[in-house]
Design a protein around this motif. Structure first.
Motif, PDB file in Angstrom:
ATOM      1  N   HIS A   1       0.834  -1.198   0.000  1.00 46.33           N
ATOM      2  CA  HIS A   1       0.000   0.000   0.000  1.00 46.33           C
ATOM      3  C   HIS A   1       0.865   1.243   0.000  1.00 46.33           C
ATOM      4  CE1 HIS A   1      -3.089  -2.779   1.651  1.00 46.33           C
ATOM      5  NE2 HIS A   1      -3.889  -2.015   0.925  1.00 46.33           N
TER       6      HIS A   1
ATOM      7  N   CYS B   1      -4.989   6.752  -1.699  1.00 47.90           N
ATOM      8  CA  CYS B   1      -4.276   5.513  -1.391  1.00 47.90           C
ATOM      9  C   CYS B   1      -4.241   4.601  -2.615  1.00 47.90           C
ATOM     10  CB  CYS B   1      -5.048   4.874  -0.255  1.00 47.90           C
ATOM     11  SG  CYS B   1      -4.691   3.208   0.016  1.00 47.90           S
ATOM     12  N   CYS B   2      -3.214   3.796  -2.743  1.00 51.45           N
ATOM     13  CA  CYS B   2      -3.280   2.770  -3.788  1.00 51.45           C
ATOM     14  C   CYS B   2      -2.649   1.455  -3.338  1.00 51.45           C
ATOM     15  CB  CYS B   2      -2.683   3.278  -5.100  1.00 51.45           C
ATOM     16  SG  CYS B   2      -0.929   3.442  -5.114  1.00 51.45           S
ATOM     17  N   ARG B   3      -3.089   0.406  -3.964  1.00 48.45           N
ATOM     18  CA  ARG B   3      -2.678  -0.929  -3.536  1.00 48.45           C
ATOM     19  C   ARG B   3      -2.252  -1.750  -4.750  1.00 48.45           C
ATOM     20  NH1 ARG B   3      -7.402  -3.443  -2.255  1.00 48.45           N
ATOM     21  NH2 ARG B   3      -7.365  -4.530  -4.244  1.00 48.45           N
ATOM     22  N   THR B   4      -1.104  -2.415  -4.642  1.00 48.02           N
ATOM     23  CA  THR B   4      -0.673  -3.381  -5.649  1.00 48.02           C
ATOM     24  C   THR B   4      -0.620  -4.739  -4.973  1.00 48.02           C
ATOM     25  OG1 THR B   4       0.610  -1.794  -6.918  1.00 48.02           O
ATOM     26  CG2 THR B   4       1.253  -4.072  -7.110  1.00 48.02           C
TER      27      THR B   4
ATOM     28  N   ASP C   1      20.332  -0.507  -9.846  1.00 52.56           N
ATOM     29  CA  ASP C   1      19.906  -0.529 -11.240  1.00 52.56           C
ATOM     30  C   ASP C   1      19.979  -1.976 -11.704  1.00 52.56           C
ATOM     31  OD1 ASP C   1      19.256  -0.012 -13.831  1.00 52.56           O
ATOM     32  OD2 ASP C   1      21.303   0.460 -14.404  1.00 52.56           O
TER      33      ASP C   1
ATOM     34  N   ARG D   1       8.744  -4.245 -10.187  1.00 50.24           N
ATOM     35  CA  ARG D   1       8.223  -4.648 -11.500  1.00 50.24           C
ATOM     36  C   ARG D   1       7.290  -5.847 -11.333  1.00 50.24           C
ATOM     37  NH1 ARG D   1      12.214  -2.164 -14.783  1.00 50.24           N
ATOM     38  NH2 ARG D   1      14.171  -2.015 -13.663  1.00 50.24           N
TER      39      ARG D   1
ATOM     40  N   ASN E   1       5.029  -6.855 -13.102  1.00 46.91           N
ATOM     41  CA  ASN E   1       4.654  -7.602 -14.313  1.00 46.91           C
ATOM     42  C   ASN E   1       5.621  -8.742 -14.625  1.00 46.91           C
ATOM     43  OD1 ASN E   1       6.725  -6.015 -15.203  1.00 46.91           O
ATOM     44  ND2 ASN E   1       5.372  -4.625 -16.343  1.00 46.91           N
TER      45      ASN E   1
ATOM     46  N   GLN F   1       0.431  -4.305 -12.650  1.00 45.74           N
ATOM     47  CA  GLN F   1       0.170  -3.131 -11.821  1.00 45.74           C
ATOM     48  C   GLN F   1       1.463  -2.360 -11.622  1.00 45.74           C
ATOM     49  OE1 GLN F   1      -1.935  -4.948  -8.386  1.00 45.74           O
ATOM     50  NE2 GLN F   1      -3.544  -3.501  -8.922  1.00 45.74           N
ATOM     51  N   ALA F   2       1.298  -1.128 -11.154  1.00 46.00           N
ATOM     52  CA  ALA F   2       2.469  -0.288 -10.954  1.00 46.00           C
ATOM     53  C   ALA F   2       3.319  -0.825  -9.807  1.00 46.00           C
ATOM     54  CB  ALA F   2       2.027   1.120 -10.642  1.00 46.00           C
TER      55      ALA F   2
ATOM     56  N   ASP G   1       7.833   2.331  -6.739  1.00 43.94           N
ATOM     57  CA  ASP G   1       8.178   3.733  -6.983  1.00 43.94           C
ATOM     58  C   ASP G   1       7.067   4.456  -7.738  1.00 43.94           C
ATOM     59  OD1 ASP G   1       8.668   2.066  -9.042  1.00 43.94           O
ATOM     60  OD2 ASP G   1      10.673   2.794  -9.522  1.00 43.94           O
ATOM     61  N   GLU G   2       6.476   3.740  -8.696  1.00 43.80           N
ATOM     62  CA  GLU G   2       5.405   4.357  -9.472  1.00 43.80           C
ATOM     63  C   GLU G   2       4.172   4.611  -8.619  1.00 43.80           C
ATOM     64  OE1 GLU G   2       5.138   1.913 -13.027  1.00 43.80           O
ATOM     65  OE2 GLU G   2       3.931   3.513 -13.903  1.00 43.80           O
ATOM     66  N   MET G   3       3.955   3.727  -7.638  1.00 48.24           N
ATOM     67  CA  MET G   3       2.766   3.866  -6.791  1.00 48.24           C
ATOM     68  C   MET G   3       2.776   5.191  -6.057  1.00 48.24           C
ATOM     69  SD  MET G   3       2.511   0.117  -5.149  1.00 48.24           S
ATOM     70  CE  MET G   3       1.199   0.424  -3.992  1.00 48.24           C
TER      71      MET G   3
ATOM     72  N   VAL H   1       1.371   7.636  -8.352  1.00 51.69           N
ATOM     73  CA  VAL H   1      -0.068   7.406  -8.514  1.00 51.69           C
ATOM     74  C   VAL H   1      -0.814   7.980  -7.317  1.00 51.69           C
ATOM     75  CG1 VAL H   1      -1.828   5.616  -8.569  1.00 51.69           C
ATOM     76  CG2 VAL H   1       0.234   5.361  -9.938  1.00 51.69           C
TER      77      VAL H   1
ATOM     78  N   ILE I   1       9.974  10.346 -11.294  1.00 51.31           N
ATOM     79  CA  ILE I   1       8.598  10.701 -11.659  1.00 51.31           C
ATOM     80  C   ILE I   1       8.170  12.040 -11.083  1.00 51.31           C
ATOM     81  CG2 ILE I   1       7.719   8.392 -12.111  1.00 51.31           C
ATOM     82  CD1 ILE I   1       6.833   8.232  -9.229  1.00 51.31           C
TER      83      ILE I   1
END
Lengths: 723, 124
Positions: free
Chosen positions: A182, A196-199, A243, A604, A606, A612-613, A616-618, A621, A664
């Protein structure tokens, strides 16, 4: 285990007044329970239930949490594995939840008729109201709890660290948990669930990924990779690469740095007992025994042979004696004379005598070829041997004619034999000559000669191989027969395929216009081509093969290091691993890329098929989802990024997150990533501190509230974290 | 039961004094019959989130969107960056050695590698 479960039964339950709340952190991986106001939970265990069968009594029992695995040997756990009350991060099996709570309260020392303490229990963000309601029912009805409060674990952790000055009142909480991750923005110390977002990825997925990878890499040691063991390995060795690409490059190039980063797990392995080479005495003793045995065998054979010779000689003498006697007997008396001996006529005795002499000669070991030699020596004088051949037919009687035909036949066969012998002899001479030539060449320049020989050998090898492939597998166009392609076409040889083609065209040719088949003579040739006898192949070794054999034998003579290819045409057989003794290396589990490949899925998802993101992307978002797009607020949020939860323990996660979020965010925004004081226990500690405050009772609801206000109210229920 | 099992109190007792309703009263025939719980999917369906304003956060709409970053392709076997993919097995691979390896893999293993990234052939 990095997490040590604490399941000792507490004895001071009755010392706490009914007003003291019980605090439960009901995480998908671990369950923690303790008293409000304390800094440590009293009881910690894995949030799982097993219902195995006792091996001796056969009764099904309930075992909650993780225990000493040695004690589980009394139970038959094959039928049911460990089960969790969670799906994703939502409690959905309340029967299991009830077992867990039973165990937890029991270990906390509860001994009264009901649990007479308010309860603060954690739940996931935006827990479905069904789950909330069921949990409330369970606690009210079964345990008689007076009042309940629900809170979010990540929020408690954030508040706890805020109080300790780790993070500010505005910030982002990033919480990679066991099954989900989260990101929750905090504004003025309150979580804003709108942003809020959840992966759906977490520590469970990392361990599972690692387990899969390892068991694919080491299929022989699959049984070693139990869930608990892989979890341990993950905790101990995994890290987050700054990296991924460049880190993987290190390993791909096999640099020294990568070697240092490679970890190795040596499985228990005992070297097989090495066989000592037998001593001199032993060898001598064995040789003596062998010699003795063979001596005895030879003696036996000798004795048998002599007895046989004796026997045969006796028989021979008897027969000769009989013949001599027969000479004295008159012609007419022969049958009566012979009736006693079992022979019928003189000829029969003679033929028996011949047989006996022959076998006697054989047993005595005289050269058998004598007769043939003699025969062949006589060959030049064929006219003597076959006197009837040159005489014209009309001068012979019927009997003589028959004899002549026989002689003719014998003569042609013997001539044929002669010719074949001649040819063999010539070939031998030829080979000898070429060898001699070769020898001359070799003596001139031995190295060049060997080289040339090898080149020639290789060329021939390829040629023969090619031919074989053609024969078995069709044209050289499908050179990938090595990879085991098995289509229908690939199983037939070129000629067989041609035949099939002819048959099919013939079958489908009917009915197209006028049938003119058979008008021309060539048409009938088709049947010849179609017939099965057509695809007979010269099975005998052809010229190339014999030349190859000669070359390889020659090479073996000249070059001691040369090993002829045994299986020409089956190049894949050379890659089949030979059976070899297992070494220490076969029992090593090497973690190279896996160390950072597995936790990389947090960034990642995927890679394991979750579209889903990543972490870091979350963050981006989450900020975008906030209702107000206030630059100042956003920079305040990013300057207090707080990481908590069980899967944030990997080294390097802070730096990686910072780099990822910097990418981002607009250039120049302040970014600060901090880790929780204790990412694992802070949620419980925060909840404990919260429940200990005097205002806690304004946030709870009782059984009365629950049944009066109904489901809609429960849906809107939200804890205020700032009291 | 063995003494050490009893000593460790491994087995959850069937009767607990602090419970108002005991487990054996709820499920008199031992384990409960049939399924009386809902899967998460069914729970979410029953929540009827479509009846609520879309800006109100709920379990479904707080999920993260798909990633906007380009997906880095890695070798299914080694984990290195994978510039190639094998049209026959659909596996991604980093270099010729790995290619040789994947061509020698039995199909079962290929499918297990594919299943890692949820790309395996699923027969329904």
């Amino acid at each position: 285990m990095p997490f040590i479960s604490r399941i000792q039964r507490q004895s001071d339950y009755s010392l706490f007044p009914p007003s003291t709340p019980i605090v439960i952190d009901n995480g998908a991986s671990y369950f923690r329970i303790g008293w409000a106001g304390e800094t440590e939970p009293r009881v910690i265990f894995r949030n799982i239930v097993q219902r195995p069968r006792h091996k001796t009594t056969g009764e099904t029992v309930t075992i909650v949490g993780d225990h000493d695995p040695t004690l589980l040997k009394y139970f038959d756990c094959t039928r049911s594995g460990p089960r969790s009350a969670f799906e994703s991060n939502v409690v959905y099996q309340f029967e299991i939840m009830e077992y867990v709570l039973d165990f937890a309260f029991d270990r906390l020392g509860a001994n009264e008729s009901q649990i007479d303490h308010p309860i603060l229990i954690t739940e996931c963000v935006c827990n479905p109201v069904y789950s909330r309601g069921k949990m409330a029912e369970l606690l009210f009805e079964t345990y008689g709890v007076p009042s309940i409060a629900y809170g979010v674990d990540a929020a408690f952790s954030y508040k706890y660290n805020q109080q300790h000055g780790v993070c500010a009142k505005d910030g982002l909480a990033i919480c990679p948990g066991f099954t989900t991750t989260h990101v929750i923005p905090f504004i003025n110390g309150e979580p804003v669930y709108k942003g809020c977002c959840r992966t759906n990825i977490g520590g469970f997925h990392i361990t599972d990924y690692m387990k899969q990878l390892l068991s694919l890499k080491y299929p022989h040691h699959m049984a070693r990779f139990t869930w608990e063991k892989v979890e341990d390995l993950k905790m101990e060795h995994c890290y987050i690469a700054q990296d991924y690409g460049s880190e993987a490059q290190l390993f791909q190039k096999g640099l020294k740095e990568a070697e240092e980063k490679t970890r190795c797990w040596q499985l228990p392995w005992t070297p097989p007992p090495t066989e000592e080479p037998p001593s001199e005495e032993e060898l001598a003793r064995k040789a003596a025994i062998k010699e003795k045995q063979s001596q005895r065998l030879r003696e036996m054979a000798e004795a048998k042979r002599s007895s046989r010779i004796n026997e045969l000689e006796n028989e021979l003498n008897g027969l000769e004696f009989l013949l001599r006697q027969l000479e004295q007997v008159q012609e007419g008396d022969i049958p009566s004379f012979l009736s006693e001996t079992g022979y019928v006529s003189k000829q029969e005795i003679e033929s028996a005598l011949m047989k006996v002499t022959q076998s006697l000669r054989k047993t005595k070991g005289e050269p058998k070829g004598d007769q043939a030699e003699i025969e062949e020596k006589n060959d030049p004088i064929t006219s003597e041997k076959f006197p009837l051949i040159d005489i014209p037919d009309n001068m012979l009687t019927a009997e003589q004619l028959k004899e002549k035909r026989k002689q003719l036949f014998l003569k042609t066969t013997s001539e044929g034999r002669q010719r074949a012998k001649q040819k063999r002899h010539e070939e031998e001479l030829e080979r000898e000559r070429r060898n001699q030539e070769d020898e001359v060449k070799r003596l001139e320049n031995p190295e060049l000669y060997v080289e040339q020989l090898q080149v020639k050998y290789k060329e021939l090898c390829e040629k023969v191989e090619q031919r074989k492939r053609l024969k078995t597998n069709g044209g050289p166009t499908n050179g990938n027969n090595i990879s085991g392609g098995v289509g229908r076409g690939e199983r037939l040889s070129a000629t067989q395929r041609e035949r099939m083609r002819l048959l099919t065209t013939a079958a489908f040719d009917r009915g197209k216009g006028e049938d003119t088949f058979g008008a021309k003579d060539e048409d009938w040739q088709l049947y010849k081509l179609m017939s099965k006898d057509n695809d007979d192949e010269d099975e005998g070794p052809n010229e190339d093969e014999s030349e190859l054999a000669r070359l390889s034998s020659r090479l073996q003579e000249v070059d001691p290091t040369f090993v002829p290819k045994l299986d020409i045409g089956t190049s894949q057989s050379t890659e089949v691993p030979r059976l070899r003794p297992l070494t220490k290396e076969d029992f090593q589990i090497v973690f190279g890329v896996e160390r950072f490949r597995c936790p990389e899925i947090l960034f990642r998802p995927n890679w394991i098929g979750i579209d889903q993101a990543g972490l870091d992307e979350m963050a981006g978002v989450s900020i975008r989802r906030l209702p107000s797009h206030d630059q100042e607020l956003e920079s305040r949020l990013t300057s207090s990024i707080f990481v908590t939860g069980g899967s944030c323990l990997f080294p390097g996660i802070n730096e990686r997150l910072e780099a990822g979020i910097r990418m981002i965010r607009p250039c120049g925004s302040p970014i600060k990533v901090v880790k929780a004081l204790d990412p694992i226990l802070d949620a419980w500690r925060g909840a404990s501190a919260y429940a200990a405050s005097s205002q806690f009772f304004t946030q709870t609801f009782s059984k009365m509230d629950y049944y009066e206000k109904g489901e809609d109210w429960l849906r809107g229920y939200e804890l205020r974290y700032t009291l | 039961m063995e003494p050490e099992v009893i000593e460790a109190e491994l087995v959850l007792p069937t009767h607990l004094s602090f419970k108002r309703v005991q487990m054996y009263e709820k499920y008199p025939k031992g384990q409960s019959r049939g399924r009386h719980w809902k899967h998460l999917r069914q729970i979410i369906q029953a929540e009827n989130y479509q009846n609520f304003p879309p800006d109100e956060p709920n379990y479904v709409n707080i999920e993260s969107p798909p990633s906007m970053h380009p997906c880095k392709k890695i070798c299914d076997i080694t984990g290195y960056e994978a510039p190639y993919s094998d049209p026959r097995t659909n596996l991604r691979y980093a270099n010729a050695e790995v290619f040789k390896l994947i061509r020698s893999l039995p199909n079962e293993y290929v499918q297990r590698y594919l299943a890692q990234r949820n790309a395996a052939v699923v027969l329904k």
